[in-house]
Design an enzyme around this catalytic site. Structure first.
Site, mmCIF file in Angstrom:
data_model
loop_
_atom_site.group_PDB
_atom_site.id
_atom_site.type_symbol
_atom_site.label_atom_id
_atom_site.label_comp_id
_atom_site.label_asym_id
_atom_site.label_seq_id
_atom_site.Cartn_x
_atom_site.Cartn_y
_atom_site.Cartn_z
ATOM 1 N N SER A 138 -29.707 18.528 -8.321
ATOM 2 C CA SER A 138 -30.763 17.715 -7.887
ATOM 3 C C SER A 138 -30.698 17.311 -6.397
ATOM 4 O O SER A 138 -29.438 17.325 -5.963
ATOM 5 C CB SER A 138 -30.828 16.218 -8.634
ATOM 6 N N TYR A 151 -27.853 8.322 -12.409
ATOM 7 C CA TYR A 151 -28.078 9.828 -12.330
ATOM 8 C C TYR A 151 -27.821 10.372 -10.993
ATOM 9 O O TYR A 151 -27.299 11.439 -11.198
ATOM 10 C CB TYR A 151 -29.452 9.748 -12.974
#
Length: 251
Positions: A138, A151
């Site tokens: 990401s 996360y």
């Protein structure tokens, strides 16, 4: 990456980026095997894509990974591409109490899962031509989103692991790729209707174009400013992003 004639295993292929990537690769003439925890989602994808197959897998379960890896090697001896895509994203409170179950689940799924999955298949992949291990990380690996601190941390750790693995495999047949999406319209964080997020189809189209090149980091144009951020000025970028996102999310 060679985009045709592969045998590809994709974790988290029942929805979102995983499903769209699986379908794009399937259309290119690859043998694609998807996995996920929800049988119904897998069956839906397979029914919509004749020739694709699926296997149930919980990437948070080491025993499940070991069992599926052995099954893949036995059933698909030509397997030469692994795409570690499965992941979870939940909001947390880095400035307050962190829910322990959320933390353990996120780290186990997003970091330990892909490391375990690759470890279970790496000796097999080393024997294959055009072998690839790819990870969906990401842009939050480079610029953390404060409301999903755990996360973001798992993706930063995964990026670090990818760098090490790429170095360790430099003299083998296996290429190690990192796909770092920006904010994309998926079910993660209820982003399917988010206007600021990149449409999923557009993300997949651009990603496939970049995958066809010889780069190690697969970045769409919208991801590049995040990748370029780490350095002396990173705090200003991080703080600016998070101030903006707090307004969007109503925090």
């Amino acid at each position: 990456m060679k985009l045709t004639g592969n045998t590809i295993f994709i974790t988290g292929g029942g929805s979102g980026i995983g499903r769209e990537l699986a379908e794009a690769l399937h259309r290119r003439g690859n043998k694609v095997i998807i996995s996920g925890r929800r049988r119904g989602h897998l069956d839906e994808v397979v029914a919509a894509n004749p020739g694709m197959t699926a296997v149930e897998l919980d990437v948070a379960d080491a025993t499940s990974i070991k069992k599926v890896a052995a099954q893949l090697i036995a059933d698909y001896p030509g397997l030469n591409v692994l795409i570690n895509n499965a992941g979870i994203m939940l909001p947390d409170q880095a400035g307050a109490h962190i829910d322990d179950a959320l933390m353990v689940s996120t780290i186990t799924t997003n970091l330990m899962g892909p490391i375990r999955m690759t470890s279970a298949l790496i000796d097999h992949l080393k024997t294959k031509n055009d072998a690839v291990v790819a990870y969906t990380s990401s842009v939050l690996a480079f610029v953390p989103l404060a409301v999903t601190a755990v996360y973001s941390s798992t993706k930063a750790a995964l990026h670090s692991y990818i760098l090490s693995q790429r170095f360790m495999l430099r003299d083998t047949k296996v290429r190690v790729l990192e796909i770092a999406p920006p904010w994309v319209r998926t079910d993660l964080m209820n982003s399917r209707e988010a206007e600021q997020a990149m449409p999923l189809e557009a993300f997949i189209d651009e990603t496939m174009t970049v995958l066809a090149t010889d780069v190690d980091e697969v970045l769409v144009e919208g991801a590049k400013p995040f990748r370029e951020n780490p350095g002396p000025g990173e705090h200003a970028f991080v703080n600016g992003l998070n101030a903006q996102m707090m307004e969007v999310l109503g925090g």
